[in-house]
Design a protein around this motif. Structure first.
Motif, mmCIF file in Angstrom:
data_model
loop_
_atom_site.group_PDB
_atom_site.id
_atom_site.type_symbol
_atom_site.label_atom_id
_atom_site.label_comp_id
_atom_site.label_asym_id
_atom_site.label_seq_id
_atom_site.Cartn_x
_atom_site.Cartn_y
_atom_site.Cartn_z
ATOM 1 N N ALA A 428 0.860 -1.186 0.000
ATOM 2 C CA ALA A 428 0.000 0.000 0.000
ATOM 3 C C ALA A 428 0.892 1.230 0.000
ATOM 4 O O ALA A 428 2.015 1.199 0.519
ATOM 5 N N VAL A 429 0.386 2.304 -0.591
ATOM 6 C CA VAL A 429 1.098 3.581 -0.616
ATOM 7 C C VAL A 429 0.157 4.658 -0.100
ATOM 8 O O VAL A 429 -1.009 4.724 -0.497
ATOM 9 N N VAL A 430 0.676 5.502 0.799
ATOM 10 C CA VAL A 430 -0.142 6.597 1.354
ATOM 11 C C VAL A 430 0.634 7.899 1.239
ATOM 12 O O VAL A 430 1.865 7.904 1.106
ATOM 13 N N GLY A 431 -0.094 9.006 1.322
ATOM 14 C CA GLY A 431 0.524 10.322 1.312
ATOM 15 C C GLY A 431 0.811 10.786 2.728
ATOM 16 O O GLY A 431 -0.042 10.702 3.606
ATOM 17 N N ILE A 432 2.033 11.274 2.949
ATOM 18 C CA ILE A 432 2.461 11.777 4.257
ATOM 19 C C ILE A 432 2.805 13.265 4.116
ATOM 20 O O ILE A 432 3.442 13.662 3.128
ATOM 21 N N PRO A 433 2.380 14.109 5.072
ATOM 22 C CA PRO A 433 2.698 15.539 4.978
ATOM 23 C C PRO A 433 4.195 15.792 4.819
ATOM 24 O O PRO A 433 5.023 15.130 5.455
ATOM 25 N N SER A 434 4.521 16.767 3.954
ATOM 26 C CA SER A 434 5.915 17.110 3.687
ATOM 27 C C SER A 434 6.047 18.628 3.611
ATOM 28 O O SER A 434 5.282 19.290 2.892
ATOM 29 N N GLU A 435 7.026 19.192 4.352
ATOM 30 C CA GLU A 435 7.236 20.645 4.303
ATOM 31 C C GLU A 435 7.686 21.087 2.919
ATOM 32 O O GLU A 435 7.324 22.163 2.446
ATOM 33 N N TRP A 437 7.192 19.372 -0.144
ATOM 34 C CA TRP A 437 6.336 19.039 -1.275
ATOM 35 C C TRP A 437 4.832 19.122 -0.982
ATOM 36 O O TRP A 437 4.029 18.934 -1.879
ATOM 37 N N GLY A 438 4.478 19.387 0.249
ATOM 38 C CA GLY A 438 3.064 19.365 0.632
ATOM 39 C C GLY A 438 2.668 17.971 1.103
ATOM 40 O O GLY A 438 2.224 17.772 2.233
ATOM 41 N N GLU A 439 2.848 17.005 0.216
ATOM 42 C CA GLU A 439 2.681 15.595 0.549
ATOM 43 C C GLU A 439 3.749 14.802 -0.202
ATOM 44 O O GLU A 439 4.240 15.247 -1.249
ATOM 45 N N THR A 440 4.072 13.639 0.331
ATOM 46 C CA THR A 440 5.016 12.770 -0.351
ATOM 47 C C THR A 440 4.602 11.321 -0.134
ATOM 48 O O THR A 440 4.057 10.984 0.928
ATOM 49 N N PRO A 441 4.799 10.439 -1.123
ATOM 50 C CA PRO A 441 4.357 9.054 -0.977
ATOM 51 C C PRO A 441 5.303 8.214 -0.133
ATOM 52 O O PRO A 441 6.523 8.306 -0.255
ATOM 53 N N VAL A 442 4.704 7.383 0.726
ATOM 54 C CA VAL A 442 5.449 6.426 1.545
ATOM 55 C C VAL A 442 4.828 5.057 1.319
ATOM 56 O O VAL A 442 3.597 4.915 1.292
ATOM 57 N N GLY A 443 5.667 4.040 1.144
ATOM 58 C CA GLY A 443 5.188 2.694 0.852
ATOM 59 C C GLY A 443 5.263 1.772 2.062
ATOM 60 O O GLY A 443 6.115 1.934 2.943
ATOM 61 N N PHE A 444 4.347 0.806 2.075
ATOM 62 C CA PHE A 444 4.323 -0.240 3.095
ATOM 63 C C PHE A 444 4.129 -1.570 2.364
ATOM 64 O O PHE A 444 3.358 -1.642 1.405
ATOM 65 N N TYR A 445 4.807 -2.616 2.850
ATOM 66 C CA TYR A 445 4.671 -3.889 2.151
ATOM 67 C C TYR A 445 4.925 -5.050 3.105
ATOM 68 O O TYR A 445 5.502 -4.899 4.183
ATOM 69 N N LEU A 486 -6.566 -0.509 5.542
ATOM 70 C CA LEU A 486 -6.894 0.664 6.355
ATOM 71 C C LEU A 486 -5.745 1.664 6.254
ATOM 72 O O LEU A 486 -4.844 1.705 7.086
ATOM 73 N N LYS A 487 -5.782 2.471 5.208
ATOM 74 C CA LYS A 487 -4.679 3.394 4.944
ATOM 75 C C LYS A 487 -4.551 4.460 6.020
ATOM 76 O O LYS A 487 -3.443 4.946 6.290
ATOM 77 N N ARG A 488 -5.655 4.826 6.642
ATOM 78 C CA ARG A 488 -5.564 5.825 7.706
ATOM 79 C C ARG A 488 -4.729 5.297 8.862
ATOM 80 O O ARG A 488 -3.962 6.045 9.473
ATOM 81 N N GLU A 489 -4.860 3.999 9.160
ATOM 82 C CA GLU A 489 -4.057 3.412 10.238
ATOM 83 C C GLU A 489 -2.577 3.440 9.887
ATOM 84 O O GLU A 489 -1.731 3.705 10.740
ATOM 85 N N LEU A 490 -2.250 3.163 8.634
ATOM 86 C CA LEU A 490 -0.854 3.225 8.206
ATOM 87 C C LEU A 490 -0.321 4.644 8.336
ATOM 88 O O LEU A 490 0.792 4.860 8.844
ATOM 89 N N ARG A 491 -1.118 5.599 7.890
ATOM 90 C CA ARG A 491 -0.697 7.002 7.948
ATOM 91 C C ARG A 491 -0.535 7.471 9.388
ATOM 92 O O ARG A 491 0.457 8.109 9.748
ATOM 93 N N ASP A 492 -1.529 7.125 10.233
ATOM 94 C CA ASP A 492 -1.489 7.567 11.629
ATOM 95 C C ASP A 492 -0.307 6.960 12.367
ATOM 96 O O ASP A 492 0.362 7.626 13.174
ATOM 97 N N ALA A 493 -0.039 5.672 12.109
ATOM 98 C CA ALA A 493 1.088 5.008 12.775
ATOM 99 C C ALA A 493 2.416 5.641 12.360
ATOM 100 O O ALA A 493 3.328 5.811 13.189
ATOM 101 N N TRP A 494 2.519 6.001 11.080
ATOM 102 C CA TRP A 494 3.748 6.653 10.609
ATOM 103 C C TRP A 494 3.923 8.007 11.263
ATOM 104 O O TRP A 494 5.031 8.360 11.726
ATOM 105 N N LEU A 495 2.863 8.789 11.353
ATOM 106 C CA LEU A 495 2.964 10.144 11.908
ATOM 107 C C LEU A 495 3.161 10.141 13.417
ATOM 108 O O LEU A 495 3.635 11.120 13.989
ATOM 109 N N ALA A 496 2.771 9.028 14.059
ATOM 110 C CA ALA A 496 2.878 8.932 15.519
ATOM 111 C C ALA A 496 4.296 8.612 15.988
ATOM 112 O O ALA A 496 4.564 8.566 17.188
ATOM 113 N N ARG A 497 5.212 8.376 15.071
ATOM 114 C CA ARG A 497 6.574 7.991 15.443
ATOM 115 C C ARG A 497 7.276 9.119 16.200
ATOM 116 O O ARG A 497 7.077 10.279 15.917
#
Length: 497
Positions: A428-435, A437-445, A486-497
């Motif tokens: 899965a690939v999700v968009g993560i906030p980036s100062e 680029w605005g957003e940038t893609p991050v992959g999970f596999y 559940l892409k929101r869970e992937l995104r939230d877990a990444w941002l919670a680091r």
């Protein structure tokens, strides 16, 4: 009136159809679960006793009956018995948090909750009845409920969204919508033995489960999905039909001993709810007898497309064409229709449409679009385009679109490339906030490959604007009970680091 006559008419209730089947085919198995078999005569008697008990306890027509539990005969009886009493079943996901379940019971204002053992402690205002005790709760043998008068516009059930984008919303589906699902099935369902391998609280399941019973077939309930057990039960019961989500097909086809099972009884397999890769469809076509049909649509209703994979092996990358009576269009950000071939947000109109979100007028309005003639459409929230033959190609959920440095990046495009790596099993690939680029893609596999090697390989095979900023290897990707990542869970877990 006979079941055949009712099914040929303009509208009939499921309860009346079940009564007719009980009279015409009393010994025909209706429900099978964990070795227990309920024929139509027994099912009809039990539904009468259940509905009579609801009325005895003061339940009124139109009130919600909340149900939380895994697939079982008691859960099926609670759902169908509520309908017989003129009530509105509200099946809830056992996987939801206690907070979410409490909120859903309050939202639908259910005076009664039927629950499994795991949810005996829910703090709700509703009266609680354990599912494993309903045999003692129902009215005595021979009891009959007062007949409920139902119109097509009356609510049939309330299905709660998965909550992947916030608090679950109650989707009110009218009897007319369920009748549309039943009517578009065929007489072949009368002899169907349908495997029910997804949860009864999901619309994905109900569009297969309810027509099977409405036409007088047999539904085989699986309490919990397991690929090998599914094949064993299919062979044992000579299954003819199944609705499976793509991740279930993936797990079934990956079994080393898949080919030893006799699946020759299968006539139709269907799929919906999540992206179904062309490669996986092709594998099912090669190795599993019977038709394979993919449906694209929403629990809320709107428009539905259908792809008969056997007839269109060159269109497996699409979700097919709109079915008869369904109007599907694409609109731009301003709400204007786009020309054929261009991408836009999918909107749809058909006889199968929700009444609205329960108690949420603003959310209902936001999900609605009207054409110049005032016809109501439902916004699907997906981005897609029609090809030159009128087949719909889906890109992504609108909310999942990544805008990076002003460029639109579709995660599905990136996921298709990532999935080609031999060491990647699921991704899965999700968009993560980036100062920058605005957003940038991050992959999970998931898989065997090293993350650094996968990222280098991936970034060498895509355009510069599509490169992954990071990639993470997981033991498994988070999925809903019906297989959606559940892409929101992937995104939230990444941002919670």
């Amino acid at each position: 009136m006979t079941a055949e006559a009712m099914l040929a008419g303009d509208f009939a209730t499921l309860s009346d159809l079940l009564r007719a089947h009980a009279a015409e085919r009393p010994a025909k198995p209706a429900l099978i679960c964990d070795g227990a078999v309920l024929d139509y005569a027994d099912l009809n008697r039990r539904l009468d006793r259940f509905a009579a008990a609801l009325q005895r306890d003061g339940m009124q027509a139109g009130e919600a009956v909340a149900i939380v539990g895994g697939n079982s005969i008691p859960v099926a009886l609670a759902f169908l018995g509520a309908l017989r009493a003129g009530c509105v079943p509200a099946p809830l996901a056992p996987s939801a948090t206690d907070e979410q379940l409490t909120a859903m019971v309050a939202d639908c204002a259910a005076p009664i909750l039927f629950h499994d053992a795991a949810h005996a402690g829910l703090a709700v205002a509703a009266r609680k009845v354990p599912l494993d005790t309903i045999g003692g709760w129902v009215a005595p043998e021979g009891a009959e409920p007062d007949r409920a008068e139902v119109s097509p516009s009356d609510p049939f059930n309330i299905i709660y969204s998965s909550g992947t984008t916030g608090v679950p919303k109650g989707i009110v589906q009218p009897h007319a919508m369920r009748w549309a699902h039943i009517a578009r099935a065929s007489a072949g369902f009368g002899e169907a033995v349908t495997m029910i391998a997804t949860p009864l609280y999901s619309n994905t399941t109900l569009v297969s489960f309810l027509p099977t019973l409405a036409w007088g077939g047999t539904a085989v309930l699986m309490g919990k999905f397991d690929a090998a057990t599914f094949l064993q039960l299919s062979e044992l019961h000579r299954a003819t039909h199944a609705m499976l989500v793509p991740v279930q097909y993936q797990r079934i086809m990956a079994l080393p001993d898949f080919d030893r099972f006799d699946l020759s009884s299968y006539k139709l397999k269907t799929s919906t709810s999540a992206p179904f890769s062309a490669a996986l469809k092709a594998d099912v076509l090669r190795r599993w007898p019977g038709l394979l049909i993919e449906y694209y649509g929403m629990t809320e209703g709107g428009g539905t497309t259908l792809l008969v994979c056997n007839a269109h092996p060159d269109k497996l990358h699409t979700v097919g064409q709109p079915i008869e009576g369904h109007d599907i269009r694409l609109i731009d950000e301003a709400g204007h229709e786009v020309p054929r071939g261009e991408m836009g947000e999918v909107i749809g109109r058909s006889p199968a449409m929700m009444t609205g979100y329960h108690g949420r007028e603003q959310a209902t309005d936001a999900a609605t679009w009207y054409d110049a003639k005032g016809n109501r459409f439902i916004r699907h929230g997906d981005i897609g385009r029609f090809d030159e033959d009128g087949f719909l190609v889906l890109m992504d959920r609108k909310k999942d679109l990544i805008i990076s440095g002003g460029f639109n990046i579709y995660p599905s495009d990136l996921e298709a490339v990532l999935a080609r790596h031999p060491g990647v099993a699921d991704c899965a690939v999700v968009g993560i906030p980036s100062e920058q680029w605005g957003e940038t893609p991050v992959g999970f596999y998931t898989g065997s490959a090293d993350p650094a090697e996968v990222q280098d390989w991936f970034n060498a095979n895509v355009a510069k604007t599509q490169r992954l900023a990071a990639i993470e290897k997981l033991d498994e990707l988070p999925r809903s009970a019906i297989g959606k990542i559940l892409k929101r869970e992937l995104r939230d877990a990444w941002l919670a680091r």
